[in-house]
Design an enzyme around this catalytic site. Structure first.
Site, PDB file in Angstrom:
ATOM      1  N   HIS A   2      -2.124  -5.439   1.534  1.00  0.00           N
ATOM      2  CA  HIS A   2      -3.406  -6.113   1.327  1.00  0.00           C
ATOM      3  C   HIS A   2      -3.097  -7.496   0.790  1.00  0.00           C
ATOM      4  O   HIS A   2      -2.156  -7.666   0.016  1.00  0.00           O
ATOM      5  CB  HIS A   2      -4.258  -5.351   0.295  1.00  0.00           C
ATOM      6  CG  HIS A   2      -5.374  -6.178  -0.275  1.00  0.00           C
ATOM      7  ND1 HIS A   2      -6.610  -6.232   0.307  1.00  0.00           N
ATOM      8  CD2 HIS A   2      -5.418  -7.017  -1.353  1.00  0.00           C
ATOM      9  CE1 HIS A   2      -7.378  -7.059  -0.400  1.00  0.00           C
ATOM     10  NE2 HIS A   2      -6.679  -7.542  -1.415  1.00  0.00           N
ATOM     11  N   ASN A   7      -1.944   0.049   6.780  1.00  0.00           N
ATOM     12  CA  ASN A   7      -1.324  -1.121   7.411  1.00  0.00           C
ATOM     13  C   ASN A   7      -0.327  -1.833   6.495  1.00  0.00           C
ATOM     14  O   ASN A   7       0.020  -2.982   6.713  1.00  0.00           O
ATOM     15  CB  ASN A   7      -2.391  -2.087   7.930  1.00  0.00           C
ATOM     16  CG  ASN A   7      -3.283  -2.623   6.828  1.00  0.00           C
ATOM     17  OD1 ASN A   7      -3.009  -2.475   5.644  1.00  0.00           O
ATOM     18  ND2 ASN A   7      -4.380  -3.252   7.231  1.00  0.00           N
ATOM     19  N   ARG A  14      -1.604 -14.457   4.503  1.00  0.00           N
ATOM     20  CA  ARG A  14      -2.437 -13.840   5.544  1.00  0.00           C
ATOM     21  C   ARG A  14      -1.720 -13.894   6.898  1.00  0.00           C
ATOM     22  O   ARG A  14      -1.794 -12.948   7.684  1.00  0.00           O
ATOM     23  CB  ARG A  14      -3.791 -14.547   5.661  1.00  0.00           C
ATOM     24  CG  ARG A  14      -4.626 -14.581   4.407  1.00  0.00           C
ATOM     25  CD  ARG A  14      -5.237 -13.292   3.992  1.00  0.00           C
ATOM     26  NE  ARG A  14      -6.119 -12.747   4.997  1.00  0.00           N
ATOM     27  CZ  ARG A  14      -6.629 -11.524   4.936  1.00  0.00           C
ATOM     28  NH1 ARG A  14      -6.343 -10.723   3.930  1.00  0.00           N
ATOM     29  NH2 ARG A  14      -7.429 -11.075   5.871  1.00  0.00           N
ATOM     30  N   ARG A  55       2.312  -6.191   9.240  1.00  0.00           N
ATOM     31  CA  ARG A  55       1.480  -5.098   9.760  1.00  0.00           C
ATOM     32  C   ARG A  55       1.928  -4.633  11.141  1.00  0.00           C
ATOM     33  O   ARG A  55       1.877  -3.436  11.429  1.00  0.00           O
ATOM     34  CB  ARG A  55       0.016  -5.519   9.750  1.00  0.00           C
ATOM     35  CG  ARG A  55      -0.537  -5.585   8.326  1.00  0.00           C
ATOM     36  CD  ARG A  55      -1.932  -6.120   8.296  1.00  0.00           C
ATOM     37  NE  ARG A  55      -2.533  -5.987   6.970  1.00  0.00           N
ATOM     38  CZ  ARG A  55      -3.603  -6.642   6.584  1.00  0.00           C
ATOM     39  NH1 ARG A  55      -4.203  -7.487   7.422  1.00  0.00           N
ATOM     40  NH2 ARG A  55      -4.099  -6.463   5.376  1.00  0.00           N
ATOM     41  N   LYS A  65       0.812  -1.222   0.000  1.00  0.00           N
ATOM     42  CA  LYS A  65       0.000   0.000   0.000  1.00  0.00           C
ATOM     43  C   LYS A  65       0.849   1.278   0.000  1.00  0.00           C
ATOM     44  O   LYS A  65       2.044   1.246   0.303  1.00  0.00           O
ATOM     45  CB  LYS A  65      -0.930  -0.023   1.218  1.00  0.00           C
ATOM     46  CG  LYS A  65      -1.963  -1.144   1.166  1.00  0.00           C
ATOM     47  CD  LYS A  65      -2.850  -1.080   2.397  1.00  0.00           C
ATOM     48  CE  LYS A  65      -3.963  -2.096   2.353  1.00  0.00           C
ATOM     49  NZ  LYS A  65      -4.824  -1.979   3.554  1.00  0.00           N
TER      50      LYS A  65
END
Length: 140
Positions: free
Chosen positions: A117, A114, A87, A104, A11
């Site tokens: 994604h 964070n 994840r 994160r 991000k």
């Protein structure tokens, strides 16, 4: 264990802080192989389409504004159980609640900023990969 593909997006907050290499190191050290990667600025339309499932949620507009505020790095990752592995290494959405050693927790600034994604299911991974990549861009 199954070899899977998953989608990841670094991000704008991480890009602005020059963390691309660090994020990639987390992913590779976890056993994921980066088989496609490109940097771009998302248009408002692309962001709205990509996050369409969140359109009715109160955070939708701020999410679109944030994700279009700077460049992102789009990735296709490959590995054994890649979706859950990605994840896990990403950590909880809220960096304050994420486990130590996750992307994160270590790099995230807030729930929105964070740093990363990642697809949450096989269906999402397929949709998200196809949204941004042609098959010819994925190098095994």
């Amino acid at each position: 264990m199954t070899i899977q593909y998953t989608f990841s997006m670094i991000k704008p907050d991480a890009i602005k802080r020059n963390k691309i290499g660090q994020v990639n190191t987390y992913l590779e050290n976890a056993g994921l192989k980066i088989v496609a990667q490109k940097m771009k600025f998302l248009t408002k339309y692309e962001a709205e389409c990509f996050y369409d499932e969140h359109r009715a949620r109160p955070f939708f507009n701020s999410l679109v504004e944030y994700i279009t505020s700077g460049a992102v790095v789009l990735q296709v990752l490959k590995g054994e159980d890649a979706i859950i592995l990605n994840r896990t290494i990403m950590g909880a959405t809220n960096p304050a609640e994420a486990e130590a050693g996750t992307i994160r927790k270590d790099l995230g600034e807030s729930i929105e900023a964070n740093s990363i994604h990642g697809s949450d299911s096989e269906n999402s991974a397929k949709r998200e990969i196809e949204f941004f990549f042609n098959k010819s861009e994925i190098i095994e």
